[in-house]
Design an enzyme around this catalytic site. Structure first.
Site, mmCIF file in Angstrom:
data_model
loop_
_atom_site.group_PDB
_atom_site.id
_atom_site.type_symbol
_atom_site.label_atom_id
_atom_site.label_comp_id
_atom_site.label_asym_id
_atom_site.label_seq_id
_atom_site.Cartn_x
_atom_site.Cartn_y
_atom_site.Cartn_z
ATOM 1 N N HIS A 91 0.832 -1.212 0.000
ATOM 2 C CA HIS A 91 0.000 0.000 0.000
ATOM 3 C C HIS A 91 0.862 1.255 0.000
ATOM 4 C CE1 HIS A 91 -3.455 -2.428 0.664
ATOM 5 N NE2 HIS A 91 -2.889 -2.997 1.706
ATOM 6 N N ARG A 126 -12.771 -4.190 -14.452
ATOM 7 C CA ARG A 126 -12.347 -5.523 -14.006
ATOM 8 C C ARG A 126 -13.396 -6.091 -13.065
ATOM 9 N NH1 ARG A 126 -6.904 -6.459 -10.693
ATOM 10 N NH2 ARG A 126 -8.016 -5.466 -8.981
ATOM 11 N N GLU A 131 -1.994 -12.540 -15.287
ATOM 12 C CA GLU A 131 -1.306 -12.365 -14.002
ATOM 13 C C GLU A 131 -0.669 -13.673 -13.552
ATOM 14 O OE1 GLU A 131 -3.621 -9.445 -11.437
ATOM 15 O OE2 GLU A 131 -5.184 -10.848 -12.030
ATOM 16 N N ASN A 138 1.883 -6.837 -11.208
ATOM 17 C CA ASN A 138 2.076 -7.021 -9.759
ATOM 18 C C ASN A 138 1.959 -8.500 -9.409
ATOM 19 O OD1 ASN A 138 1.900 -4.261 -9.963
ATOM 20 N ND2 ASN A 138 -0.156 -4.126 -9.118
ATOM 21 N N ARG A 197 4.006 -10.395 -2.855
ATOM 22 C CA ARG A 197 4.129 -8.987 -3.274
ATOM 23 C C ARG A 197 4.105 -8.015 -2.111
ATOM 24 N NH1 ARG A 197 -1.434 -7.954 -6.644
ATOM 25 N NH2 ARG A 197 -1.321 -5.827 -5.934
ATOM 26 N N CYS A 240 -1.429 -3.081 -16.959
ATOM 27 C CA CYS A 240 -2.095 -2.237 -15.965
ATOM 28 C C CYS A 240 -1.505 -2.421 -14.577
ATOM 29 C CB CYS A 240 -3.596 -2.509 -15.936
ATOM 30 S SG CYS A 240 -4.002 -4.176 -15.410
HETATM 31 C C1 PEP Z 1 -1.746 -6.648 -10.905
HETATM 32 O O1 PEP Z 1 -1.741 -7.712 -10.289
HETATM 33 O O2 PEP Z 1 -0.750 -6.194 -11.514
HETATM 34 C C2 PEP Z 1 -2.956 -5.821 -10.932
HETATM 35 C C3 PEP Z 1 -3.036 -4.743 -11.701
HETATM 36 O O3 PEP Z 1 -3.984 -6.183 -10.110
HETATM 37 P P1 PEP Z 1 -3.992 -5.886 -8.527
HETATM 38 O O4 PEP Z 1 -2.774 -5.068 -8.203
HETATM 39 O O5 PEP Z 1 -5.262 -5.206 -8.239
HETATM 40 O O6 PEP Z 1 -3.911 -7.286 -7.969
HETATM 41 MG MG MG Z 2 -3.610 -8.578 -9.624
#
Ligand code: PEP
Ligand code: MG
Length: 559
Positions: free
Chosen positions: A190, A324, A413, A436, A447, A484
């Protein structure tokens, strides 16, 4: 003269600044539950709670008056809470009737209030965090500990913390906190996401950050992850060089030779959509709909969803908005959708997988998206999170079609989806790479975890290989591939992604100008050469350094 000491971490929000350190105090520990001595004056002890709560209230009111906007509002609400009679009288009673120590009595009473709020769910559950904040402040006064929360400073400073709680992070004022250094946190924590959205240079997982002393001068580079202690005058001047840049994107994204690259915004809270449009975003590349579901005990009804989605679509009339579907699970648990005790939630029933267990949640959501799309003029695309196989893609696209949602795609992903993109994209209209999660799964590195932050960077050549595979799969089916994840907000990495064949980049609105400027200074051939260079490197650091060394525009822009 000895060389200055350099601490190294992971740069997660580009930009350079030099300033003095303001250390975030350690969290307040639970006070001892030892009761007051038998012969203590309980009334006098209880009176210390009144005094401590009044002092905390006054401090917060002063801080509120010295700030403005949302920060001032939040501080004002917290100030009122510090004198809340339920808290103060409840704690007093525990001292007078049961002989608890004042600090422990405040701790226990606040704990009960927070628990009650949490059980009520919704916005009230959010208040539980504020109660904990007030509790910590009053207990700090009662036990003579440093006041918790972001230290209030008048001069610009570099905030050094273990990590920031979301509530603390919301109070960051970029005018005062000019850079952020944490010993914990990961690149998609965050803290990192918020720093990027505020445009504050930020380094996370910094080794040695705990040794930085309040008041010492440091120079922070949020791109390379270097924190220089006691920098010389030249380094301070370089870090604080003022670069005059526009704050909004003024023209559609393109390379220097005119190859178009859509520059889109990531939106969570629907109320942020109009700011994203004002920042110049060409559309929305990722509307994280879970914002409308979080902090609740049951899914919002269709009408409520329609109204939230329309807010975003209305801000981008006539432009593309990629919605999404609900991404619950792992870092975004939702009690009415996800199982509470999976041994590995990141590998469990999350994202699109929850639709197999709770099909109605997805059905209602698709119905709401279709209704919102019919009522507004935005061009609505829909995509599912956490798609792993061609079968999942096919089933999702079919469900969207039943609701009249014709442009249905997938997020890439999961490495399996990237490697088999040719087959996945035979069904889906487009792919959007979530770097991510893709990085998390490619490197098997949580992550959110500081201990593996060095692994968790989309500069990892393995991640770039997966982006490459996805783009090849897109090319084989003539399907567009966007990014994204947070990688899209890194201006240097953006050139590599474009070179690999990515046609749209979606990011925090704050990053649009920098990414747009670096692309505008780089030709498509140069992007392709940078992509080949990055893929050829053995490590993430080598890839990032090799690419950055070939992009002098970064230095010109202070990135
Ligand atoms: C990602 O995983 O890169 C993504 C954009 O989704 P989130 O960060 O919401 O999991
Ligand atoms: Mg994600």
């Amino acid at each position: 003269m000895s060389a200055p000491q350099v601490l190294r971490g992971v740069g997660v929000s580009p930009g350079r600044r030099a300033a003095v350190v303001a250390r975030m105090p350690d969290p307040v520990p639970a006070p001892s539950d030892r009761p007051l001595p038998f012969d203590a004056d309980r009334e006098a002890a209880a009176a210390t709670i009144d005094a401590a709560s009044a002092r905390v209230q006054a401090d917060l009111e002063r801080a509120s008056a010295a700030t403005s906007g949302t920060v001032s509002d939040i501080l004002g609400v917290t100030a009122a809470m510090a004198a809340d009679p339920t808290l103060v009288q409840g704690a007093r009673r525990l001292v007078v009737d049961d002989g608890e120590s004042p600090a422990r009595a405040v701790w226990d009473t606040a704990g009960e209030i927070a628990e009650r709020l949490r059980s009520l769910g919704g916005d009230l559950a959010e208040r539980a965090r504020d109660v904990a904040d007030v509790r910590d402040r009053i207990v700090a006064v009662l036990t003579d500990a440093p006041v918790p929360g972001i230290p209030v400073r008048e001069e610009p400073s570099v905030l050094v913390a273990h990590d920031l709680a979301p509530a603390d992070a919301a109070l960051l004022d970029p005018e005062v906190v000019v850079a952020l250094v944490t010993s914990g946190g990961g690149p998609t924590s965050h803290t990192a996401i918020l720093a990027r959205s505020l445009g504050i240079p930020c380094v996370v997982a910094t080794r040695g950050a705990d040794d930085l002393a309040d008041g010492e001068l440091v120079a922070v580079d949020g791109a390379t992850g270097e924190v220089v202690r006691d920098p010389d005058e030249a380094a301070v001047a370089r870090a604080n060089r003022v670069v005059d840049r526009p704050t909004t994107l003024r023209s559609p994204g393109a390379t220097s030779d005119g190859h178009p690259v859509e520059l889109l915004a990531n939106v969570g809270d629907p109320s942020g959509a109009s700011a994203a449009a004002r920042a110049g975003a060409q559309g929305v590349g990722l509307f994280r709909t879970e914002f409308c579901f979080l902090g609740r005990t049951s899914a919002p009804g269709i009408d409520e969803q329609v109204s939230a989605y329309r807010t975003v679509l209305a801000a981008f009339a006539g432009r593309k908005v990629v919605v999404r579907t609900l991404d619950a699970g792992a870092d975004k648990p939702l009690p009415f959708v996800t199982a509470p005790h999976e041994p590995n939630p990141a590998l469990g029933v999350r994202g699109l997988r929850t639709a197999a267990v709770h099909p109605q949640v997805l059905e209602d959501q698709l119905a709401a998206i279709a209704q919102a799309a019919a009522a507004e003029s935005a061009e609505v695309w829909v995509m599912a999170p956490m798609v792993a196989t061609p079968d999942e893609a096919e089933a999702f696209v079919a469900r969207c079609a039943e609701h009249g949602l014709a442009t249905a795609g997938v997020m890439v992903e999961v490495p399996a989806a990237a490697l088999r993109a040719r087959h996945v994209l035979a069904h889906a209209a487009f792919a959007s790479i979530g770097t991510n999660d893709l990085t998390q799964y490619a490197l098997a590195a949580d992550r959110e975890l500081a201990g593996v932050a060095e692994l968790s960077t989309p500069w990892q050549p393995a991640v770039l290989d997966l982006v490459d595979a996805t783009c090849r799969g897109g090319g084989a089916n003539a399907r567009p591939v966007g990014v994204c994840g947070e990688a899209a907000a890194d201006p240097a990495l953006a050139t590599v992604l474009v070179g690999l064949g990515v046609s749209s980049l979606s990011m925090t609105p704050r990053a649009l100008v920098d990414v747009g400027a670096v692309l505008a200074a780089t030709s498509l051939d140069e992007c392709r050469a940078l992509a080949a260079l990055a893929l050829a490197q053995p490590t993430a650091t080598a890839a990032r350094d090799a690419v950055r060394a070939r992009l002098p525009v970064l230095e010109e822009l202070g990135l």
